[in-house]
Design an enzyme around this catalytic site. Structure first.
Site, PDB file in Angstrom:
ATOM      1  N   GLY A 156       5.166  14.389  -5.523  1.00 46.79           N
ATOM      2  CA  GLY A 156       5.154  14.731  -4.773  1.00 46.79           C
ATOM      3  C   GLY A 156       5.139  14.189  -3.073  1.00 46.79           C
ATOM      4  O   GLY A 156       6.009  13.364  -3.327  1.00 46.79           O
ATOM      5  N   ARG A 157       5.047  14.383  -2.464  1.00 51.42           N
ATOM      6  CA  ARG A 157       5.020  14.171  -1.141  1.00 51.42           C
ATOM      7  C   ARG A 157       4.471  12.306  -1.101  1.00 51.42           C
ATOM      8  O   ARG A 157       5.428  11.803  -0.893  1.00 51.42           O
ATOM      9  CB  ARG A 157       4.406  14.725   0.330  1.00 51.42           C
ATOM     10  CG  ARG A 157       4.538  15.946   0.459  1.00 51.42           C
ATOM     11  CD  ARG A 157       3.498  16.747   1.886  1.00 51.42           C
ATOM     12  NE  ARG A 157       3.331  17.456   2.167  1.00 51.42           N
ATOM     13  CZ  ARG A 157       2.851  18.528   1.629  1.00 51.42           C
ATOM     14  NH1 ARG A 157       1.861  18.162   0.938  1.00 51.42           N
ATOM     15  NH2 ARG A 157       2.779  19.813   1.914  1.00 51.42           N
ATOM     16  N   ILE A 158       3.834  11.930  -1.985  1.00 51.28           N
ATOM     17  CA  ILE A 158       3.253  10.884  -1.549  1.00 51.28           C
ATOM     18  C   ILE A 158       4.462   9.615  -2.881  1.00 51.28           C
ATOM     19  O   ILE A 158       4.272   9.167  -2.662  1.00 51.28           O
ATOM     20  CB  ILE A 158       1.467  10.504  -2.391  1.00 51.28           C
ATOM     21  CG1 ILE A 158       0.927  11.011  -0.598  1.00 51.28           C
ATOM     22  CG2 ILE A 158       1.563   9.180  -2.041  1.00 51.28           C
ATOM     23  CD1 ILE A 158      -0.712  11.222  -0.661  1.00 51.28           C
ATOM     24  N   THR A 236      -3.077   5.362  -7.188  1.00 53.73           N
ATOM     25  CA  THR A 236      -4.224   5.649  -5.695  1.00 53.73           C
ATOM     26  C   THR A 236      -4.358   7.535  -5.800  1.00 53.73           C
ATOM     27  O   THR A 236      -4.455   7.780  -4.891  1.00 53.73           O
ATOM     28  CB  THR A 236      -3.038   5.458  -4.964  1.00 53.73           C
ATOM     29  OG1 THR A 236      -2.445   5.845  -4.343  1.00 53.73           O
ATOM     30  CG2 THR A 236      -3.256   4.086  -4.153  1.00 53.73           C
ATOM     31  N   ARG A 238      -6.713  10.463  -8.717  1.00 58.77           N
ATOM     32  CA  ARG A 238      -7.821   9.842  -8.343  1.00 58.77           C
ATOM     33  C   ARG A 238      -8.298  10.051  -9.516  1.00 58.77           C
ATOM     34  O   ARG A 238      -7.771   9.431 -10.676  1.00 58.77           O
ATOM     35  CB  ARG A 238      -8.258  11.926  -8.899  1.00 58.77           C
ATOM     36  CG  ARG A 238      -8.235  12.708  -7.628  1.00 58.77           C
ATOM     37  CD  ARG A 238      -8.979  12.454  -7.042  1.00 58.77           C
ATOM     38  NE  ARG A 238      -9.156  13.039  -5.314  1.00 58.77           N
ATOM     39  CZ  ARG A 238      -8.922  13.077  -4.533  1.00 58.77           C
ATOM     40  NH1 ARG A 238      -7.870  11.621  -4.320  1.00 58.77           N
ATOM     41  NH2 ARG A 238      -8.944  13.635  -3.391  1.00 58.77           N
ATOM     42  N   GLU A 267     -16.723   7.778  -8.420  1.00 62.86           N
ATOM     43  CA  GLU A 267     -16.944   6.162  -7.511  1.00 62.86           C
ATOM     44  C   GLU A 267     -18.534   6.560  -6.588  1.00 62.86           C
ATOM     45  O   GLU A 267     -18.763   7.957  -6.266  1.00 62.86           O
ATOM     46  CB  GLU A 267     -15.964   7.071  -6.313  1.00 62.86           C
ATOM     47  CG  GLU A 267     -14.915   6.864  -6.876  1.00 62.86           C
ATOM     48  CD  GLU A 267     -13.700   7.303  -6.241  1.00 62.86           C
ATOM     49  OE1 GLU A 267     -13.641   7.928  -4.769  1.00 62.86           O
ATOM     50  OE2 GLU A 267     -12.659   7.005  -6.312  1.00 62.86           O
ATOM     51  N   HIS A 286     -11.198   3.852  -2.037  1.00 61.16           N
ATOM     52  CA  HIS A 286     -10.865   4.418  -1.993  1.00 61.16           C
ATOM     53  C   HIS A 286     -10.454   5.546  -0.703  1.00 61.16           C
ATOM     54  O   HIS A 286     -10.670   5.597  -0.145  1.00 61.16           O
ATOM     55  CB  HIS A 286     -11.923   6.039  -2.301  1.00 61.16           C
ATOM     56  CG  HIS A 286     -11.348   7.492  -2.921  1.00 61.16           C
ATOM     57  ND1 HIS A 286     -11.002   8.531  -3.343  1.00 61.16           N
ATOM     58  CD2 HIS A 286     -10.042   7.657  -2.222  1.00 61.16           C
ATOM     59  CE1 HIS A 286     -10.320   9.348  -3.606  1.00 61.16           C
ATOM     60  NE2 HIS A 286      -9.496   8.790  -2.718  1.00 61.16           N
ATOM     61  N   ALA A 288      -7.090   5.092   0.760  1.00 58.48           N
ATOM     62  CA  ALA A 288      -5.366   4.759   0.634  1.00 58.48           C
ATOM     63  C   ALA A 288      -5.093   5.357   1.846  1.00 58.48           C
ATOM     64  O   ALA A 288      -3.811   5.324   2.859  1.00 58.48           O
ATOM     65  CB  ALA A 288      -4.978   5.263  -0.669  1.00 58.48           C
TER      66      ALA A 288
END
Ligand code: DGY
Length: 326
Positions: A156-158, A236, A238, A267, A286, A288
């Site tokens: 996807g985008r990332i 980065t 989940r 977490e 967490h 990023a």
């Protein structure tokens, strides 16, 4: 007419709060740590809108109490903390903040990749502890990034933004995703692979998929076993996507040279977790998307989503657009 009431589960960028306050009565959870579930349960009964973080579990039992809730606005792109089906059934749109954090998150994935490859954290820790080992042929040697093969899971985008960065390091880019994207393959010189062959051929593997219960422990022992000997694993996305017992096995057997995780499950990571004993495992809390500019943009989008929901308008960034068809 009374203003609608909203609750923000954390203090956010002041201009975003001001925007919301123009149309609503705003209450903000004052602590830096997340509100406990019982506080969310109590507050949700009484508000028309809630602005949440990924640390707030908004499950069906909580939504059962949300008699007057018109909108949930999450300040994150991910929304696996929210029971989307339950919200949709109740006709509640859920906002999120895609797009604005893409480059910041990709930068950080890249920082982790570089740090793990070149043992930056380990080296820095030694120096801070007063250990400056004399220059030596084998001191803190790592892995080359330049010219290596990067496997990206989730395009996807990332995932694509990470691929774009790889060009500057002359890396070969492999990707795996549910759907092939031939245009992106051309633009980014990326090669589609099935998961098995991506795992087998990559020197670096970076995870960029959404979490769903079906993908729980998607990266398990079998998948670590398939990876190249000495590969480096970066997450980065989940924490729930990864079986961390299996990762421990991969680190302790030296199947992997290193791992870098910005996310964990749960977490925060329990402070006696055995992965914390390994200097070749980098773990960050967490962060990023945590640049000041990006967090400001996320807050402003979350405010816009909240305001739209309170006004009965379509959310600019809606995680459950199906809510508008029922
Ligand atoms: C998200 O937005 O889902 C990230 O995990 C935190 O910004």
């Amino acid at each position: 007419m009374n203003k609608p009431r909203v609750w923000l589960t954390r203090s956010i960028y002041a201009p975003a709060v001001q925007k919301i306050a123009e149309i609503a009565e705003v209450e903000i959870w004052p602590a830096e740590s997340p509100p406990p579930p019982e506080v969310i349960l109590e507050k949700i009964e009484d508000v028309d809108g809630i602005l949440t973080m990924l640390t707030d579990p908004i499950k069906s039992n909580i939504l059962d109490r949300a008699a007057r809730l018109k909108v949930i606005s999450q300040m994150a792109v991910g929304f696996d903390n929210i029971d989307i089906e339950a919200a949709t059934r109740r006709g509640i749109p859920v906002g999120h903040t895609p797009g604005v954090l893409t480059e910041t998150t990709a930068d950080f994935a890249w920082a982790l990749l570089m740090a793990a490859a070149r043992r930056v954290v380990e080296a820095d820790r030694e120096v801070h502890q007063g250990i400056w080992r004399a220059w030596g042929p084998d001191v803190l040697t790592g892995k080359d990034v330049y010219g290596a093969t990067l496997g990206i899971i989730g395009f996807g985008r990332i995932g694509k933004a990470v691929a774009r960065r790889a060009a500057g390091f002359s890396m070969k880019v492999l990707y795996h995703a549910r759907k092939r994207d031939e245009q992106a393959e051309q633009e980014l010189k990326a090669e589609y692979r099935d998961l098995d062959s991506l795992l087998q051929d990559s020197d670096f593997i970076s995870l960029h998929t959404y979490y769903t219960p079906q993908l729980h422990h998607f990266i398990n022992r079998q998948r670590f076993a398939q990876m190249k000997d000495g590969a480096i694993f970066i997450n980065t996305a989940r924490g729930g996507l990864v079986d961390h017992e299996a990762l421990l096995w991969a680190i302790e057997t030296k199947k992997l040279a290193a791992a870098a995780l910005d996310v964990f499950d749960p977490e925060p990571i329990p402070d006696n977790h055995p992965l914390l004993n390994h200097p070749n495992v980098i773990i960050t809390p967490h962060i990023a998307s945590a640049s000041t500019q990006t967090r400001q943009k996320m807050a402003l989008i979350a405010a816009d989503n909240l305001i739209a929901g309170l006004n009965g308008k379509r959310l600019p960034y809606c995680a459950n657009p199906q809510v508008y068809n029922v």
